[in-house]
Design a protein around this motif. Sequence first.
Motif, PDB file in Angstrom:
ATOM      1  N   ARG A  91       8.162  15.579  20.857  1.00 51.91           N
ATOM      2  CA  ARG A  91       9.007  16.762  21.036  1.00 51.91           C
ATOM      3  C   ARG A  91       9.073  17.222  22.497  1.00 51.91           C
ATOM      4  O   ARG A  91       9.831  18.137  22.822  1.00 51.91           O
ATOM      5  N   TYR A  92       8.275  16.611  23.369  1.00 54.57           N
ATOM      6  CA  TYR A  92       8.135  17.120  24.735  1.00 54.57           C
ATOM      7  C   TYR A  92       8.229  15.994  25.758  1.00 54.57           C
ATOM      8  O   TYR A  92       7.925  14.839  25.462  1.00 54.57           O
ATOM      9  N   ASP A  93       8.658  16.370  26.969  1.00 51.41           N
ATOM     10  CA  ASP A  93       8.759  15.375  28.038  1.00 51.41           C
ATOM     11  C   ASP A  93       7.918  15.727  29.257  1.00 51.41           C
ATOM     12  O   ASP A  93       8.026  15.098  30.307  1.00 51.41           O
ATOM     13  N   ALA A  94       7.052  16.738  29.149  1.00 50.64           N
ATOM     14  CA  ALA A  94       6.121  17.077  30.233  1.00 50.64           C
ATOM     15  C   ALA A  94       4.992  17.934  29.684  1.00 50.64           C
ATOM     16  O   ALA A  94       5.182  18.688  28.724  1.00 50.64           O
ATOM     17  N   LEU A  95       3.818  17.814  30.316  1.00 50.09           N
ATOM     18  CA  LEU A  95       2.666  18.629  29.945  1.00 50.09           C
ATOM     19  C   LEU A  95       2.216  19.463  31.134  1.00 50.09           C
ATOM     20  O   LEU A  95       2.161  18.978  32.269  1.00 50.09           O
ATOM     21  N   LEU A  96       1.874  20.723  30.865  1.00 47.58           N
ATOM     22  CA  LEU A  96       1.145  21.566  31.808  1.00 47.58           C
ATOM     23  C   LEU A  96      -0.216  21.786  31.172  1.00 47.58           C
ATOM     24  O   LEU A  96      -0.340  22.543  30.203  1.00 47.58           O
ATOM     25  N   CYS A  97      -1.236  21.131  31.687  1.00 49.37           N
ATOM     26  CA  CYS A  97      -2.533  21.097  31.014  1.00 49.37           C
ATOM     27  C   CYS A  97      -3.609  21.801  31.830  1.00 49.37           C
ATOM     28  O   CYS A  97      -3.831  21.471  33.000  1.00 49.37           O
ATOM     29  N   ASP A  98      -4.294  22.742  31.200  1.00 44.72           N
ATOM     30  CA  ASP A  98      -5.448  23.392  31.812  1.00 44.72           C
ATOM     31  C   ASP A  98      -6.557  22.368  32.017  1.00 44.72           C
ATOM     32  O   ASP A  98      -6.577  21.312  31.371  1.00 44.72           O
ATOM     33  N   ALA A  99      -7.486  22.666  32.905  1.00 44.87           N
ATOM     34  CA  ALA A  99      -8.578  21.724  33.200  1.00 44.87           C
ATOM     35  C   ALA A  99      -9.880  22.151  32.525  1.00 44.87           C
ATOM     36  O   ALA A  99     -10.315  21.563  31.542  1.00 44.87           O
ATOM     37  N   TRP A 100     -10.495  23.226  33.052  1.00 46.25           N
ATOM     38  CA  TRP A 100     -11.808  23.649  32.554  1.00 46.25           C
ATOM     39  C   TRP A 100     -11.646  24.250  31.158  1.00 46.25           C
ATOM     40  O   TRP A 100     -10.881  25.181  30.948  1.00 46.25           O
ATOM     41  N   GLY A 101     -12.375  23.690  30.188  1.00 46.74           N
ATOM     42  CA  GLY A 101     -12.288  24.155  28.807  1.00 46.74           C
ATOM     43  C   GLY A 101     -11.371  23.309  27.958  1.00 46.74           C
ATOM     44  O   GLY A 101     -11.396  23.415  26.728  1.00 46.74           O
ATOM     45  N   VAL A 102     -10.559  22.456  28.599  1.00 45.32           N
ATOM     46  CA  VAL A 102      -9.637  21.576  27.876  1.00 45.32           C
ATOM     47  C   VAL A 102      -9.944  20.107  28.195  1.00 45.32           C
ATOM     48  O   VAL A 102     -10.107  19.275  27.301  1.00 45.32           O
ATOM     49  N   ILE A 103     -10.039  19.800  29.499  1.00 42.36           N
ATOM     50  CA  ILE A 103     -10.333  18.432  29.928  1.00 42.36           C
ATOM     51  C   ILE A 103     -11.837  18.235  30.125  1.00 42.36           C
ATOM     52  O   ILE A 103     -12.380  17.176  29.820  1.00 42.36           O
ATOM     53  N   HIS A 104     -12.521  19.276  30.619  1.00 45.22           N
ATOM     54  CA  HIS A 104     -13.954  19.165  30.891  1.00 45.22           C
ATOM     55  C   HIS A 104     -14.623  20.525  30.763  1.00 45.22           C
ATOM     56  O   HIS A 104     -13.954  21.558  30.627  1.00 45.22           O
ATOM     57  N   ASN A 105     -15.950  20.522  30.803  1.00 42.89           N
ATOM     58  CA  ASN A 105     -16.720  21.772  30.717  1.00 42.89           C
ATOM     59  C   ASN A 105     -17.487  22.063  32.002  1.00 42.89           C
ATOM     60  O   ASN A 105     -18.435  22.843  32.008  1.00 42.89           O
ATOM     61  N   GLY A 106     -17.061  21.431  33.103  1.00 44.81           N
ATOM     62  CA  GLY A 106     -17.741  21.624  34.379  1.00 44.81           C
ATOM     63  C   GLY A 106     -18.801  20.581  34.651  1.00 44.81           C
ATOM     64  O   GLY A 106     -19.176  20.357  35.803  1.00 44.81           O
ATOM     65  N   ARG A 107     -19.291  19.943  33.593  1.00 49.29           N
ATOM     66  CA  ARG A 107     -20.325  18.923  33.748  1.00 49.29           C
ATOM     67  C   ARG A 107     -19.865  17.541  33.299  1.00 49.29           C
ATOM     68  O   ARG A 107     -20.310  16.533  33.821  1.00 49.29           O
ATOM     69  N   GLU A 108     -18.977  17.505  32.289  1.00 46.94           N
ATOM     70  CA  GLU A 108     -18.537  16.231  31.743  1.00 46.94           C
ATOM     71  C   GLU A 108     -17.169  16.373  31.102  1.00 46.94           C
ATOM     72  O   GLU A 108     -16.764  17.471  30.702  1.00 46.94           O
ATOM     73  N   LEU A 109     -16.456  15.252  31.017  1.00 49.62           N
ATOM     74  CA  LEU A 109     -15.179  15.235  30.319  1.00 49.62           C
ATOM     75  C   LEU A 109     -15.403  15.417  28.832  1.00 49.62           C
ATOM     76  O   LEU A 109     -16.404  14.950  28.282  1.00 49.62           O
ATOM     77  N   PHE A 110     -14.445  16.065  28.171  1.00 51.59           N
ATOM     78  CA  PHE A 110     -14.467  16.100  26.716  1.00 51.59           C
ATOM     79  C   PHE A 110     -13.968  14.749  26.199  1.00 51.59           C
ATOM     80  O   PHE A 110     -13.003  14.182  26.730  1.00 51.59           O
ATOM     81  N   ALA A 111     -14.613  14.271  25.160  1.00 55.11           N
ATOM     82  CA  ALA A 111     -14.247  12.974  24.586  1.00 55.11           C
ATOM     83  C   ALA A 111     -12.791  12.982  24.141  1.00 55.11           C
ATOM     84  O   ALA A 111     -12.352  13.893  23.433  1.00 55.11           O
ATOM     85  N   GLY A 112     -12.043  11.990  24.576  1.00 54.99           N
ATOM     86  CA  GLY A 112     -10.659  11.839  24.153  1.00 54.99           C
ATOM     87  C   GLY A 112      -9.642  12.517  25.033  1.00 54.99           C
ATOM     88  O   GLY A 112      -8.444  12.205  24.946  1.00 54.99           O
ATOM     89  N   ALA A 113     -10.057  13.438  25.897  1.00 57.18           N
ATOM     90  CA  ALA A 113      -9.092  14.194  26.706  1.00 57.18           C
ATOM     91  C   ALA A 113      -8.369  13.298  27.703  1.00 57.18           C
ATOM     92  O   ALA A 113      -7.142  13.359  27.848  1.00 57.18           O
TER      93      ALA A 113
END
Length: 285
Positions: free
Chosen positions: A16-38
């Motif tokens: 349904r979409y052709d672009a993402l605006l993605c937050d970093a901290w809390g979505v991609i990582h927690n400051g120490r490591e990437l979240f699995a699958g992100a």
Amino acid sequence: MGAPLIIKGLSEIAGRYDALLCDAWGVIHNGRELFAGAGDALLKFRETRGPVVIITNAPRLSSAIPPQLDRLGLPREAYDAVITSGDATVEAVKAMGDIPGFRLGPDKDDTLFNAAGAQFVPIEEAGFILCTGLFDDISETPEDYREMLSLAAARGLPMICANPDRVVKFGDRMIYCAGSLADLYEELGGETIFCGKPHKPIYDACRKALEATGRPASRMLAIGDGLQTDILGANREELDVAFVADGIFAEQSRGPTGRIDGPRLGALLGEHDVSAQYALDGLKW
């Protein structure tokens, strides 16, 4: 406001979409490591759908973020650009002209303070405050700043807040951000100037970054975990938004099983007067 559609992964709605605006901290990582699958989710969206812009309230220049993401293991092929509140902060400081300021924030933000190009002086001599956070976010709380900020508010000093986030989850603990000091300053009668989400300038910068990719983007999806930053900002910009329950509202949005609880999340969104089209336990494809 209807309850968000709970999805297992981005692939369910990516078409349904052709672009993402993605937050970093809390979505991609927690400051120490990437979240699995992100990382995989961003890579696959970018390969199959369109550009990805990481939009973060980090009080740093955008050039500082890719090396941080490198260290955490996010491939640069997972995104096209990074836009930070630090970029907008530099412009806000320039608008102050030659007025000297007071720097309120840790040494790790030296790069932003230097890029701002202002003269920094003791608070008694300053004409404004540039706030990137607490001096020590490990041991201090906003209450430790009440007396100092009361005096600054009484003098009418504007505060430029380089990070509207109030808290972030660092590993398994919460730490206070500049937004918590800005909240206190407003409570004390002080004037604040916010430079990141949910405010318009950072979204305008994201649109310019998308245009620069040369890949048309008319249907954007915002992804975030902060209700009064990511979600509110997307609502104001009339963007569809996916709430990720890996961040600061994880406990409030999950049920006894540890998964998102629809009614509970709906009530939480209602309490904050925001809405989301989708919700995920974590960013996955």
